[in-house]
Design a protein around this motif. Structure first.
Motif, PDB file in Angstrom:
ATOM      1  N   GLU A 446      57.257  15.897  98.106  1.00  0.00           N
ATOM      2  CA  GLU A 446      58.634  15.418  98.266  1.00  0.00           C
ATOM      3  C   GLU A 446      59.088  14.861  96.920  1.00  0.00           C
ATOM      4  N   ALA A 447      60.234  15.339  96.457  1.00  0.00           N
ATOM      5  CA  ALA A 447      60.769  14.854  95.174  1.00  0.00           C
ATOM      6  C   ALA A 447      61.460  13.517  95.418  1.00  0.00           C
ATOM      7  N   LEU A 448      61.085  12.493  94.658  1.00  0.00           N
ATOM      8  CA  LEU A 448      61.686  11.165  94.823  1.00  0.00           C
ATOM      9  C   LEU A 448      62.179  10.677  93.470  1.00  0.00           C
ATOM     10  N   VAL A 449      63.439  10.286  93.439  1.00  0.00           N
ATOM     11  CA  VAL A 449      64.061   9.947  92.152  1.00  0.00           C
ATOM     12  C   VAL A 449      63.683   8.537  91.699  1.00  0.00           C
ATOM     13  N   ARG A 450      63.588   8.352  90.410  1.00  0.00           N
ATOM     14  CA  ARG A 450      63.357   7.039  89.803  1.00  0.00           C
ATOM     15  C   ARG A 450      64.322   6.852  88.656  1.00  0.00           C
ATOM     16  N   ALA A 460      63.559   1.142  91.655  1.00  0.00           N
ATOM     17  CA  ALA A 460      63.196   1.965  92.817  1.00  0.00           C
ATOM     18  C   ALA A 460      64.457   2.514  93.477  1.00  0.00           C
ATOM     19  N   PRO A 461      64.346   3.679  94.119  1.00  0.00           N
ATOM     20  CA  PRO A 461      65.553   4.294  94.700  1.00  0.00           C
ATOM     21  C   PRO A 461      66.225   3.449  95.770  1.00  0.00           C
ATOM     22  N   ASP A 462      65.439   2.630  96.501  1.00  0.00           N
ATOM     23  CA  ASP A 462      66.122   1.832  97.537  1.00  0.00           C
ATOM     24  C   ASP A 462      67.043   0.770  96.924  1.00  0.00           C
ATOM     25  N   LEU A 473      78.384   8.593  93.025  1.00  0.00           N
ATOM     26  CA  LEU A 473      77.547   9.135  91.954  1.00  0.00           C
ATOM     27  C   LEU A 473      76.421  10.009  92.511  1.00  0.00           C
ATOM     28  N   ILE A 474      76.125   9.807  93.788  1.00  0.00           N
ATOM     29  CA  ILE A 474      75.033  10.579  94.400  1.00  0.00           C
ATOM     30  C   ILE A 474      75.331  12.079  94.337  1.00  0.00           C
ATOM     31  N   VAL A 475      76.600  12.450  94.274  1.00  0.00           N
ATOM     32  CA  VAL A 475      76.924  13.890  94.265  1.00  0.00           C
ATOM     33  C   VAL A 475      76.408  14.551  92.976  1.00  0.00           C
ATOM     34  N   TRP A 480      71.642  17.139  90.133  1.00  0.00           N
ATOM     35  CA  TRP A 480      70.623  17.149  89.071  1.00  0.00           C
ATOM     36  C   TRP A 480      69.208  17.155  89.679  1.00  0.00           C
ATOM     37  N   ILE A 481      68.999  16.317  90.720  1.00  0.00           N
ATOM     38  CA  ILE A 481      67.680  16.212  91.365  1.00  0.00           C
ATOM     39  C   ILE A 481      67.261  17.575  91.930  1.00  0.00           C
ATOM     40  N   LEU A 482      68.209  18.207  92.606  1.00  0.00           N
ATOM     41  CA  LEU A 482      67.914  19.493  93.249  1.00  0.00           C
ATOM     42  C   LEU A 482      67.476  20.537  92.219  1.00  0.00           C
ATOM     43  N   VAL A 504      63.420  18.097  99.118  1.00  0.00           N
ATOM     44  CA  VAL A 504      64.425  17.318  98.364  1.00  0.00           C
ATOM     45  C   VAL A 504      65.300  16.575  99.371  1.00  0.00           C
ATOM     46  N   ASN A 505      65.515  15.295  99.115  1.00  0.00           N
ATOM     47  CA  ASN A 505      66.380  14.490 100.003  1.00  0.00           C
ATOM     48  C   ASN A 505      67.853  14.788  99.723  1.00  0.00           C
ATOM     49  N   ILE A 506      68.594  15.041 100.781  1.00  0.00           N
ATOM     50  CA  ILE A 506      70.042  15.257 100.632  1.00  0.00           C
ATOM     51  C   ILE A 506      70.727  14.105 101.357  1.00  0.00           C
ATOM     52  N   GLN A 644      51.837  12.462 104.949  1.00  0.00           N
ATOM     53  CA  GLN A 644      52.277  12.094 103.590  1.00  0.00           C
ATOM     54  C   GLN A 644      52.134  10.585 103.508  1.00  0.00           C
ATOM     55  N   GLY A 645      51.494  10.060 102.500  1.00  0.00           N
ATOM     56  CA  GLY A 645      51.377   8.606 102.423  1.00  0.00           C
ATOM     57  C   GLY A 645      50.427   8.155 101.344  1.00  0.00           C
ATOM     58  N   TYR A 646      50.387   6.835 101.171  1.00  0.00           N
ATOM     59  CA  TYR A 646      49.571   6.263 100.098  1.00  0.00           C
ATOM     60  C   TYR A 646      48.075   6.523 100.302  1.00  0.00           C
TER      61      TYR A 646
HETATM   62  P1  C2E Z   1      62.246   8.733 102.003  1.00  0.00           P
HETATM   63  O1  C2E Z   1      62.972   9.972 101.749  1.00  0.00           O
HETATM   64  O2  C2E Z   1      61.873   8.430 103.403  1.00  0.00           O
HETATM   65  O3  C2E Z   1      60.992   8.756 101.072  1.00  0.00           O
HETATM   66  C1  C2E Z   1      59.782   8.282 101.431  1.00  0.00           C
HETATM   67  C2  C2E Z   1      59.604   6.919 100.922  1.00  0.00           C
HETATM   68  O4  C2E Z   1      58.443   6.368 101.479  1.00  0.00           O
HETATM   69  C3  C2E Z   1      59.387   6.889  99.417  1.00  0.00           C
HETATM   70  O5  C2E Z   1      59.944   5.712  98.914  1.00  0.00           O
HETATM   71  C4  C2E Z   1      57.907   6.779  99.315  1.00  0.00           C
HETATM   72  O6  C2E Z   1      57.463   6.210  98.112  1.00  0.00           O
HETATM   73  C5  C2E Z   1      57.620   5.880 100.473  1.00  0.00           C
HETATM   74  N1  C2E Z   1      56.255   6.024 100.924  1.00  0.00           N
HETATM   75  C6  C2E Z   1      55.523   7.138 101.050  1.00  0.00           C
HETATM   76  N2  C2E Z   1      54.310   6.863 101.507  1.00  0.00           N
HETATM   77  C7  C2E Z   1      54.243   5.511 101.696  1.00  0.00           C
HETATM   78  C8  C2E Z   1      53.261   4.620 102.169  1.00  0.00           C
HETATM   79  O7  C2E Z   1      52.188   4.993 102.505  1.00  0.00           O
HETATM   80  N3  C2E Z   1      53.586   3.327 102.256  1.00  0.00           N
HETATM   81  C9  C2E Z   1      54.805   2.882 101.891  1.00  0.00           C
HETATM   82  N4  C2E Z   1      55.090   1.587 102.001  1.00  0.00           N
HETATM   83  N5  C2E Z   1      55.773   3.691 101.427  1.00  0.00           N
HETATM   84  C10 C2E Z   1      55.488   5.008 101.345  1.00  0.00           C
HETATM   85  P2  C2E Z   1      60.838   5.704  97.670  1.00  0.00           P
HETATM   86  O8  C2E Z   1      60.422   6.713  96.706  1.00  0.00           O
HETATM   87  O9  C2E Z   1      60.976   4.294  97.246  1.00  0.00           O
HETATM   88  O10 C2E Z   1      62.215   6.204  98.269  1.00  0.00           O
HETATM   89  C11 C2E Z   1      62.862   5.429  99.182  1.00  0.00           C
HETATM   90  C12 C2E Z   1      64.013   6.170  99.745  1.00  0.00           C
HETATM   91  O11 C2E Z   1      64.993   6.397  98.746  1.00  0.00           O
HETATM   92  C13 C2E Z   1      63.659   7.547 100.252  1.00  0.00           C
HETATM   93  O12 C2E Z   1      63.086   7.494 101.502  1.00  0.00           O
HETATM   94  C14 C2E Z   1      64.975   8.214 100.250  1.00  0.00           C
HETATM   95  O13 C2E Z   1      65.715   7.845 101.369  1.00  0.00           O
HETATM   96  C15 C2E Z   1      65.612   7.614  99.021  1.00  0.00           C
HETATM   97  N6  C2E Z   1      65.400   8.548  97.938  1.00  0.00           N
HETATM   98  C16 C2E Z   1      64.349   8.630  97.089  1.00  0.00           C
HETATM   99  N7  C2E Z   1      64.550   9.639  96.256  1.00  0.00           N
HETATM  100  C17 C2E Z   1      65.689  10.236  96.605  1.00  0.00           C
HETATM  101  C18 C2E Z   1      66.416  11.365  96.120  1.00  0.00           C
HETATM  102  O14 C2E Z   1      65.982  12.067  95.220  1.00  0.00           O
HETATM  103  N8  C2E Z   1      67.591  11.674  96.726  1.00  0.00           N
HETATM  104  C19 C2E Z   1      68.059  10.947  97.739  1.00  0.00           C
HETATM  105  N9  C2E Z   1      69.211  11.288  98.303  1.00  0.00           N
HETATM  106  N10 C2E Z   1      67.407   9.890  98.224  1.00  0.00           N
HETATM  107  C20 C2E Z   1      66.241   9.550  97.672  1.00  0.00           C
END
Ligand code: C2E
Ligand code: MG
Ligand code: MG
Length: 698
Positions: A446-450, A460-462, A473-475, A480-482, A504-506, A644-646
């Motif tokens: 899963e691609a996660l933005v920083r 952090a994205p949250d 700005l998310i648009v 870009w993320i995609l 990819v999260n939309i 998926q997880g830590y």
């Molecule tokens: P999400 O899409 O549900 O992403 C999963 C989140 O859970 C990620 O947090 C990830 O780091 C976290 N996670 C995964 N495994 C574990 C675990 O075992 N324990 C804990 N505590 N957390 C875990 P992250 O990266 O901080 O992203 C948080 C949220 O921010 C994402 O939730 C998503 O909603 C949003 N986000 C992140 N990247 C993007 C992105 O590229 N585009 C969009 N639209 N949203 C994004």
């Protein structure tokens, strides 16, 4: 002509004088007969000359102008027409001689009259002509239409029939004085229409005097100012009120707040500002249409007014936000009651057509003079407190605290920084691996933005995705993320690594943007990624929006072999009915349920239900946030498809994913992990995942 005439008269006269009247004229000697003949010729010439002169002069301008020899009825021709000044100079030279000239002059005069009549009939201004006594002689259609009277109801009547009674006798005295002494008066007069309505007219009155200098007529030119006045009033209204709810706007609210603060300083009382934001209003607006949104806002405005005391002010400060000014507050506790009253008033269903909507609100409260001493500060703090309530899920109220101010300040700074972060390439992606429970192999990431901000460090994205969602700005960021994620997946494939899915999260806002389908197609085209290796994660909240559009987009994507999953399942809208109808592939159980699955029976029940539901609907299930072995065991027993997880890996840079992919060929990671003791298996976030993976596999 005149020169000849005078010669004919003067010559015979001179001859006669010389011959008969002046004696002793030294004429050459003539015979008597010759003398008689000569005298006869002279007299004849004289008589002829006189008669011709009389005839010609009788028909000349000269006779007319001197009153001489007027023969028969004679009317003088009109004075020569003034040359038309707009014509070139040669056109001013004397016009055609004779009849043609006369004809041209009359034609011009007639044309002029015709034109004047047409102007009189067609101008927008009302024209009224009265005689010296004020009796109406003539009016034009514009005047009749503005006064409401017919022609025959006006002619012969005195102007007084239209008097409004609004002006003092002094006003009329000044008017008459100006007319008699300066020939003109200009000003605003209130007159009365036939229907009794009093209306303002901008009037110009001129006197027309006769040759003797006495006033013969008055000509009034009048413009109806009703429309001007109405639009001025409308402008005044718009400047201070919200046209939709008819509540005061922010400007008027601030003004009233300022006055109330002054009053409070004198009386030592408190006042409260409640900032109210309607929860999830944007979704209502997007799911339905704007007209429904308008009805809802109007209803909210009306309810707020009803719930509050007479002296309190409710304003619409913009979009879905309202402000309340509660005055005469003796104790802080009273403001709690006000907030509760407002929340319960809004809690009742709102009827829109045949559907009924239930909305909640978030309220932030500030108190004067405790929290702030100026209007702007009070409003800002109340809004900050409201945002705090919203961030906790809404439907509640919260008093402002200093600490909140600091959070709001940081939030604001982050928002500012976000504006330029994309241009400055401060964003980057991490990838969190996903594993197949059955085979234990890595099957996707899963691609996660920083965001690496020069001011705040790693964010952090949250902390910024929701803000980027709010300000749009998310648009561009999502685009870009995609592209970046697709590109990275292609890079791995080009390195000969096992192909995996890239999730990819939309975000909802990104999804609802018009160009989304195009953006996805373009990213696939430009990077050359096969659509079956791209997974799009959407959230349940999206189904509150335009369901028709959501379904159509998802159907197209599915037809293109894209994979669609619902993220954070169980936390949002959670209407199960849409699940069976939508073309989706998998559900991702939210990590909040997985976290407690071994300790909390409720979370365990929910997780079990989701898994069984998904099985019945033929959907795959991904458990996210799997952080320990107990959880893993639980999920494996229930037949969860992917994890998926830590426990396996946090989100990691692309280079570290390469190690997972390299080892994937060597053996299943999940099984290796679950066989190892828990303490050893728990991955250290900082440790390189490649090292970790090889350690676990050996
Ligand atoms: P999400 O899409 O549900 O992403 C999963 C989140 O859970 C990620 O947090 C990830 O780091 C976290 N996670 C995964 N495994 C574990 C675990 O075992 N324990 C804990 N505590 N957390 C875990 P992250 O990266 O901080 O992203 C948080 C949220 O921010 C994402 O939730 C998503 O909603 C949003 N986000 C992140 N990247 C993007 C992105 O590229 N585009 C969009 N639209 N949203 C994004
Ligand atoms: Mg996600
Ligand atoms: Mg999630």
């Amino acid at each position: 002509m005149h020169v000849h005439l005078w010669i004919l008269v003067i010559l015979p006269l001179a001859g006669t004088l010389i011959t008969f009247i002046i004696p002793g004229t030294p004429l050459p000697p003539l015979h008597t007969g010759e003398q008689g003949a000569m005298a006869g010729v002279v007299i004849f010439c004289f008589m002829t000359g006189v008669s011709w002169f009389a005839y010609r002069t009788a028909h000349s301008d000269f006779a007319a102008s001197h009153g001489l020899f007027v023969v028969g009825p004679y009317s003088p021709p009109p004075p020569p027409a003034e040359p038309v000044t707009l014509l070139p100079d040669r056109a001013r030279e004397p016009v055609l001689p004779g009849v043609e000239a006369e004809f041209q002059k009359s034609k011009l005069a007639l044309n002029g009259l015709d034109l004047a009549t047409k102007i009189f009939a067609s101008v927008q201004e009302g024209i009224i002509i009265t005689d010296a006594s004020g009796a109406i002689c003539s009016t034009n259609p514009a005047f009749r239409s503005m006064s409401g009277y017919a022609d025959e109801e006006l002619l012969g009547h005195n102007m007084r029939i239209m008097k409004s009674g609004r002006h003092s006798p002094e006003f009329y005295e000044r008017l008459w004085h100006a007319l008699h002494h300066h020939g003109q008066w200009q000003g605003n007069i209130w007159n009365r229409r036939k229907n009794g309505e009093v209306y303002p007219q901008w009037s110009t009155i001129n006197c027309i005097r006769g040759e003797d200098g006495t006033i013969r007529y008055f000509v009034g030119i009048l413009s109806d100012l009703t429309l001007v006045q109405e639009s001025e009033e409308q402008l005044k209204f718009l400047a201070h009120f919200d046209p939709l709810t008819e509540l005061p706007n922010r400007i008027l609210f601030k003004d009233r707040l300022h006055q109330a603060m002054t009053q409070c300083r004198r009386t030592d009382q408190l006042l409260g500002v409640l900032w109210l934001g309607v929860d999830r209003f944007r979704q209502v607006n997007e799911a339905e249409n704007r007209a429904v949104g308008d009805v809802v806002l109007k209803a909210i405005g009306a309810r707020l007014k009803q719930a509050l005391r007479e002296g309190d002010t409710v304003a619409r400060t913009g979009g879905d936000e309202f402000a309340i000014l509660a005055t005469n507050i003796l104790e802080v506790q009273h403001l709690t009651h006000v907030a509760q009253k407002v929340l319960s008033a809004l809690g009742q269903n709102i009827k829109v057509g045949d559907q009924s909507l239930r909305l909640t609100a978030s309220i932030g409260i500030t108190i004067f003079p405790m929290d702030e001493t100026d209007t702007e500060g009070l409003l800002k703090h109340a809004e900050t407190a409201m945002r705090q309530v919203k961030s906790r899920g809404g439907n509640g109220y919260q008093f402002f605290t200093r600490q909140m101010g600091e959070i709001a300040m940081r939030r604001w700074s982050i928002e500012q920084g976000l504006q330029t972060a994309l241009d400055r390439q401060e964003f980057f992606l991490h990838y969190q691996p996903q594993f197949c429970v059955e085979s234990g192999r890595i099957i996707g990431v899963e691609a996660l933005v920083r965001w690496r901000s020069p001011q705040f460090g790693l964010v952090a994205p949250d902390q910024f995705v929701a803000l980027a969602e709010e300000n749009g700005l998310i648009v561009p960021l999502g685009e870009w993320i995609l592209r970046e994620a697709c590109q990275q997946n292609v890079r791995w494939q080009e390195q000969g690594l096992a192909p995996i899915k890239m999730a990819v999260n939309i975000s909802p806002r990104q999804f609802m943007h018009d160009n989304l389908e195009q953006v996805v197609a373009q990213a696939l085209r430009d990077t050359g990624l096969d659509p079956r290796w791209l997974e799009l994660e959407i959230t349940e909240g999206l189904f509150l929006n335009d369901q028709k559009r959501v379904r159509s987009v998802l159907t197209k994507w599915r037809q293109q072999n894209l994979h669609i999953s619902i993220d954070d399942f169980g936390t949002g809208y959670s209407s199960l009915s849409y699940l069976s109808n939508l073309p989706i592939h998998s559900l991702k159980i939210d990590r909040s349920f997985i976290r407690d699955v071994a300790k909390n029976p409720e979370s365990a029940t929910i997780t079990r239900s989701i898994l069984s539901l998904a099985k019945n609907l033929n959907l795959t299930v991904v458990a996210e946030g799997v952080a320990n072995e107990e959880q893993m065991e639980f999920l494996r027993d229930l037949g969860c498809d992917k994890v998926q997880g830590y426990l396996f890996s946090p989100p990691i840079p692309a280079e570290d994913v390469t190690a997972f992919l390299t080892h994937a060929r060597m053996g299943p990671l999940v099984q290796a992990l679950t066989m190892a003791p828990y303490v050893e298996c728990r991955p250290a976030r900082e440790r390189s995942q490649a090292t970790q993976a090889s350690m676990l596999l050996n």
